[in-house]
Design a protein around this motif. Structure first.
Motif, short mmCIF file in Angstrom:
data_model
loop_
_atom_site.label_atom_id
_atom_site.label_comp_id
_atom_site.label_asym_id
_atom_site.label_seq_id
_atom_site.Cartn_x
_atom_site.Cartn_y
_atom_site.Cartn_z
N ARG A 64 0.83 -1.21 0.00
CA ARG A 64 0.00 0.00 0.00
C ARG A 64 0.86 1.25 0.00
NH1 ARG A 64 -4.53 0.28 4.30
NH2 ARG A 64 -5.14 1.94 2.85
N TYR A 65 0.37 2.29 -0.63
CA TYR A 65 1.02 3.59 -0.68
C TYR A 65 1.08 4.17 0.73
CZ TYR A 65 1.77 8.48 -2.20
OH TYR A 65 2.25 9.75 -2.39
N ILE A 66 2.22 4.73 1.09
CA ILE A 66 2.47 5.16 2.47
C ILE A 66 1.40 6.12 2.98
CG2 ILE A 66 4.11 6.89 1.62
CD1 ILE A 66 5.55 6.72 4.30
N PHE A 67 0.95 7.05 2.13
CA PHE A 67 0.02 8.06 2.62
C PHE A 67 -1.44 7.63 2.50
CE2 PHE A 67 3.88 10.39 1.26
CZ PHE A 67 4.33 10.70 2.54
N ASP A 68 -1.66 6.44 1.93
CA ASP A 68 -2.97 5.82 2.07
C ASP A 68 -3.09 5.17 3.44
OD1 ASP A 68 -3.76 6.60 -0.45
OD2 ASP A 68 -3.26 4.70 -1.41
N VAL A 69 -1.97 4.64 3.93
CA VAL A 69 -1.97 4.03 5.25
C VAL A 69 -1.95 5.10 6.34
CG1 VAL A 69 -0.77 2.44 6.80
CG2 VAL A 69 -0.74 2.03 4.33
N PHE A 70 -1.14 6.12 6.12
CA PHE A 70 -0.99 7.20 7.10
C PHE A 70 -1.32 8.55 6.46
CE2 PHE A 70 2.07 3.93 8.54
CZ PHE A 70 1.49 3.64 9.77
N PRO A 71 -2.61 8.84 6.26
CA PRO A 71 -2.98 10.15 5.72
C PRO A 71 -2.71 11.24 6.75
CG PRO A 71 -4.92 8.96 6.42
CD PRO A 71 -3.78 8.00 6.58
N GLU A 72 -2.77 12.48 6.29
CA GLU A 72 -2.52 13.60 7.19
C GLU A 72 -3.78 13.92 7.99
OE1 GLU A 72 0.92 16.43 6.87
OE2 GLU A 72 -0.54 17.12 5.41
N ASN A 73 -3.58 14.43 9.20
CA ASN A 73 -4.69 14.79 10.08
C ASN A 73 -5.52 15.90 9.44
OD1 ASN A 73 -6.43 15.52 12.11
ND2 ASN A 73 -4.83 15.79 13.67
N PRO A 74 -6.78 15.63 9.05
CA PRO A 74 -7.58 16.67 8.39
C PRO A 74 -8.02 17.77 9.34
CG PRO A 74 -8.91 14.73 8.81
CD PRO A 74 -7.51 14.36 9.19
N ASN A 75 -7.83 17.54 10.63
CA ASN A 75 -8.26 18.54 11.62
C ASN A 75 -7.16 19.56 11.92
OD1 ASN A 75 -10.72 17.07 11.96
ND2 ASN A 75 -9.61 15.63 13.28
N TYR A 118 3.58 14.37 13.13
CA TYR A 118 2.75 13.66 12.15
C TYR A 118 1.76 12.83 12.94
CZ TYR A 118 1.66 11.66 7.59
OH TYR A 118 1.04 11.30 6.41
N ASP A 119 0.57 13.35 13.10
CA ASP A 119 -0.47 12.64 13.84
C ASP A 119 -0.93 11.41 13.06
OD1 ASP A 119 -0.20 14.79 15.50
OD2 ASP A 119 -2.09 15.73 14.95
N ILE A 120 -1.29 10.35 13.78
CA ILE A 120 -1.81 9.16 13.11
C ILE A 120 -3.18 8.82 13.70
CG2 ILE A 120 0.48 8.28 12.57
CD1 ILE A 120 0.13 6.24 14.79
N GLU A 121 -3.99 8.23 12.84
CA GLU A 121 -5.35 7.87 13.24
C GLU A 121 -5.32 6.61 14.10
OE1 GLU A 121 -9.75 7.72 11.12
OE2 GLU A 121 -7.95 7.17 9.98
N ASP A 122 -6.05 6.64 15.20
CA ASP A 122 -6.14 5.48 16.07
C ASP A 122 -6.81 4.34 15.30
OD1 ASP A 122 -6.82 3.56 18.00
OD2 ASP A 122 -7.01 5.08 19.56
N PRO A 123 -6.11 3.21 15.13
CA PRO A 123 -6.70 2.11 14.34
C PRO A 123 -7.96 1.52 14.98
CG PRO A 123 -4.69 1.38 15.44
CD PRO A 123 -4.77 2.86 15.64
N GLN A 124 -8.10 1.69 16.30
CA GLN A 124 -9.27 1.16 16.99
C GLN A 124 -10.43 2.16 17.03
OE1 GLN A 124 -9.06 -2.00 17.74
NE2 GLN A 124 -6.89 -1.97 17.12
N ARG A 125 -10.13 3.44 16.77
CA ARG A 125 -11.17 4.48 16.87
C ARG A 125 -11.06 5.40 15.66
NH1 ARG A 125 -10.17 7.34 22.42
NH2 ARG A 125 -8.00 7.12 21.70
N PRO A 126 -11.66 5.03 14.55
CA PRO A 126 -11.59 5.87 13.35
C PRO A 126 -12.07 7.28 13.63
CG PRO A 126 -12.54 3.72 12.84
CD PRO A 126 -12.43 3.79 14.33
N GLY A 127 -11.32 8.24 13.09
CA GLY A 127 -11.67 9.64 13.31
C GLY A 127 -11.00 10.25 14.51
N VAL A 128 -10.34 9.43 15.33
CA VAL A 128 -9.61 9.93 16.50
C VAL A 128 -8.12 9.93 16.16
CG1 VAL A 128 -9.03 9.55 18.92
CG2 VAL A 128 -11.36 9.08 18.09
N TRP A 129 -7.49 11.10 16.27
CA TRP A 129 -6.10 11.26 15.86
C TRP A 129 -5.20 11.40 17.07
CZ3 TRP A 129 -4.61 11.08 10.73
CH2 TRP A 129 -5.67 11.00 9.82
N GLN A 130 -4.09 10.68 17.04
CA GLN A 130 -3.12 10.69 18.12
C GLN A 130 -1.97 11.63 17.76
OE1 GLN A 130 -2.12 6.55 18.07
NE2 GLN A 130 -3.77 5.99 19.51
#
Length: 409
Positions: free
Chosen positions: A49-60, A91-103
């Motif tokens: 998978r393309y790196i930024f498909d796995v780790f997109p940027e925080n839209p918030n 570089y914030d990443i999305e919590d894999p267990q809670r979609p929409g929550v960024w760490q």
């Protein structure tokens, strides 16, 4: 002592710290255990998978620039074949267990090339130190309540460093533009050269600074004869372009008054001692005599010209080689050699960007050049020049510029 059998795939996966391998298209090829654990992803979620498909940027976060900076760093590695160390990065990443929550996460990345057998970048090693805990420093030597006081200051300093890097990048890009413009002004298309049919090419290196050390020249001599030369100044950027211009002009003048190529290079070598940045320049000069159907040549540390006859016989002009300009303390006469040619032969002069590749013996590049010349020898100089560049230069470019002359005799 028995040599241990090492399973490098297992070594990679057991490496302490985060490490991933990506293709030049920035697609995950592998990741070690620490990368998977600290990024909170499984191997199946990454590989292919393309790196930024796995780790997109925080839209918030409207100020987020981690994706752009990481992509530019990795593509610089692919283009230049050199390691690239990034500034501290949020570089914030999305919590894999809670979609929409960024760490909120902080990283210190290094991107490095892995070269394939052809010398080109086959993989990018993405080595990351996860430093979020340092940013969210604990208070006191024994732990205690988490103190977030250093966070804003460290993040501000990181952004300041990134802004400095961006200003330097833009400054380097402007220098490259100026150097390329200067190069174009000093390397015009060849004028009338009697009965000879010729093509010239110049390809700048990739990267902001790796440009403008190479030159070519064709000089009309009496009786429809011709002097042809290529050279390569050590160094890059505007300084190399200025030294190149001085040396090219001096050699052009010397060829018009010298008895042969060796004498022209002797005069140029003496002149180079007084030109800043000219030390260790390599250059080769050939004098083509149409009356005797001979080529006289002399080489100062430069890759040898190559002559291909209509029947496909290839000869490298390597019998008159001497050190580069101003490379020895005393002035000595330079060697000169001569060989005959038949009409319809093709003479090719070039700089090392055409044949040299990282981690590869130069003879491999010379063989590649000879093979391409034999295949395309019946083409016109213009189409032959394009074929040589297509065969020998990687599609992503090289880290050294390339000058090329193709002359039909």
């Amino acid at each position: 002592m028995t040599k241990p059998q090492i399973d490098y795939a297992e070594v990679f996966r057991a490496l302490p710290g985060m490490a991933a391998l990506l293709t030049p298209d920035l697609v995950y090829a592998d990741a070690n255990d620490d990368f998977l654990r600290l990024a909170g992803r499984t191997r199946e979620q990454l590989l292919g998978r393309y790196i930024f498909d796995v780790f997109p940027e925080n839209p918030n976060d409207p100020a987020a620039a981690g994706m752009r900076e990481t992509r530019e760093s990795m593509l610089r590695v692919v283009d230049t074949g050199e390691r690239d160390t990034m500034a501290l990065l949020r570089y914030d990443i999305e919590d894999p267990q809670r979609p929409g929550v960024w760490q909120e996460r902080y990283w210190s990345p290094v991107n490095a090339p892995v070269h394939g057998p052809d010398g080109e970048v086959a993989l990018v090693v993405h080595r990351v130190e996860e430093v979020t805990e340092l940013i969210h420093a604990r208070g006191g030597p024994n732990g205690g309540a988490r103190a977030r006081v250093p966070q804003a200051e460290l993040y501000t300093r990181a952004r300041e460093l990134q802004e400095v890097n961006e200003r330097l990048r833009r400054a380097h890009a402007r220098e490259r533009e100026v150097a390329l413009a200067l190069q174009a002004a000093m390397l015009p298309a060849p004028g009338p050269i009697g009965p000879h049919e010729a093509a010239v090419r110049y390809r700048p290196a990739v990267g902001a600074l790796n440009v403008c050390g190479d030159w070519y020249d064709l000089v009309d001599l009496p009786d429809d004869n011709l002097a042809v030369a290529v050279g390569d100044v050590v160094g890059h950027g505007l300084g190399a372009a200025c030294a190149m211009g001085q040396l090219r002009s001096a050699l052009s003048a010397a060829c018009r008054v010298a008895a042969g190529p060796a004498q022209a290079l002797e005069a140029l070598g003496l002149y180079a001692r007084f030109v800043e940045g000219a030390e260790a320049t390599t250059v080769v000069t050939t004098f083509i005599d149409r009356t005797s159907h001979t080529i006289a040549y002399s080489c100062a540390g430069h890759p040898p010209p190559v002559l291909v006859r209509p029947d496909g016989a290839v000869t490298f002009l390597d019998q008159a080689t001497d050190p580069p300009l101003a490379a020895r303390p005393e002035h000595l006469p330079r060697p000169q050699a001569r060989l005959p040619y038949v009409e319809g032969s093709t003479l090719v002069l070039y700089t090392d960007g055409l044949i040299e590749r990282r981690g590869e013996d130069i003879d491999t590049g010379l063989t590649r050049l000879a093979d391409s010349l034999v295949r395309h020898r019946h083409r016109t100089p213009e189409t032959l020049a394009d074929a040589l560049l297509a065969d020998l230069l990687p599609a992503t470019g090289t880290t050294d510029d390339t000058a090329l002359i193709v002359l039909r005799l």
